[in-house]
Design an enzyme around this catalytic site. Structure first.
Site, PDB file in Angstrom:
ATOM      1  N   GLY A 214       0.776  -1.174   0.109  1.00 20.14           N
ATOM      2  CA  GLY A 214      -0.038   0.151   0.128  1.00 20.14           C
ATOM      3  C   GLY A 214       0.659   1.243  -0.100  1.00 20.14           C
ATOM      4  CB  THR A 215       4.676   1.925  -0.386  1.00 22.86           C
ATOM      5  OG1 THR A 215       4.830   1.000   0.711  1.00 22.86           O
ATOM      6  CG2 THR A 215       5.292   3.103  -0.355  1.00 22.86           C
ATOM      7  N   GLY A 216       2.467   3.120  -2.361  1.00 22.94           N
ATOM      8  CA  GLY A 216       2.144   3.817  -3.549  1.00 22.94           C
ATOM      9  C   GLY A 216       0.536   4.576  -3.513  1.00 22.94           C
ATOM     10  CB  CYS A 217      -2.510   3.029  -2.174  1.00 21.44           C
ATOM     11  SG  CYS A 217      -2.597   1.789  -3.467  1.00 21.44           S
TER      12      CYS A 217
END
Length: 270
Positions: A214-217
């Protein structure tokens, strides 16, 4: 403290049943940064920290109605898009957003999950570039996504990244944040922001953890939250970078799942 209207942001993305990415990560990031989050779900996924087991797209009329329902009642200050899946969904989102013309639109061109599962069909890439990018205030590709968008190899040096970010800007968005986490041979992760006039560099130390689901989100949502709160784009990116860096560094405290666990969105409160 005087009362004020809370800023509102809308996320248009897929639902992650494991809670670490997608709609769930977006809403957590909005809340952690003091922004009210609304959502329009593009697809329901069956996934966890190890795999994506199934993807079920939401019917297009239902998706459009979700977006319209939010805009017709809520004072949306900024919008973020994530997983869109196919060309028809991209076109539906673009058609609907063209009706409302939000002040800020952050497009995260989500193509592949951390597990390696495809989240955007190859046939949708051209539609994404032609229909959604021209509406976007900012796009936030990582290096593999940028290579697909431009049809070229991934850059191997920072100088090549600087060339690539300008090529991405030429696709029509208002600005580009090229995320350099996949660049090998560097002690720091370097992201480049280009707005057509100025190039900004954002450096952060690499953090040794497998829990980056979920880093990019989360980064794109944190930028959206900053824009909704009235920050200028470079300030919104810097604040979001600071937030995600700490969320990653605190991720191991959660111990969620047996694969690539989520970042710690609420590290400030737990």
């Amino acid at each position: 403290m005087s009362e004020r209207n809370i800023p509102i942001a809308l996320t248009i993305a897929g639902s992650d049943s494991g809670g670490g990415a997608g709609i769930q990560a977006d809403l957590k990031a909005f809340s952690a940064l003091g922004v009210y989050g609304a959502s329009a779900i593009t697809a329901i996924t069956a996934q966890n920290t190890r795999e994506v087991r199934a993807i079920h797209p939401v019917p297009l009329p239902v998706l459009s109605e979700q977006i319209c329902a939010v805009f017709d009642d809520l004072n949306v200050a900024a919008v973020k898009t994530g997983m869109l899946g196919d060309a028809e969904t991209v076109a539906c989102v673009a058609d609907t957003l063209e009706q409302y013309r939000p002040a800020y639109l952050v497009v995260d061109p989500v193509m592949v999950a951390k597990s390696g599962d495809a989240l955007l069909l190859d046939s949708a890439v051209e539609t994404l570039k032609k229909r959604l990018f021209p509406l976007a205030s900012l796009i936030t590709p990582n290096l593999p996504e940028a290579a697909v968008l431009l049809g070229c190899p991934q850059p191997g040096t920072l100088a090549e990244m600087e060339t690539m970010v300008q090529q991405l800007f030429a696709l029509g968005a208002g600005a580009v944040l090229l995320k350099g986490g996949h660049l090998e041979g560097t002690d720091d992760a370097v992201d480049l922001l280009f707005d057509g006039e100025q190039l900004y560099r954002f450096c952060s130390p690499r953090i040794a953890t497998r829990n980056t689901h979920g880093t990019g989100c989360t980064l794109a949502s944190a930028i959206t939250a900053g824009l909704a709160s009235g920050l200028r784009l470079p300030e919104a990116v810097q604040k979001a970078k600071d937030y995600i860096a700490t969320a990653i560094s605190a991720a191991d405290r959660l111990q969620v799942g047996h694969g690539q666990g989520p970042v710690h969105h609420f590290y400030r409160y737990w």
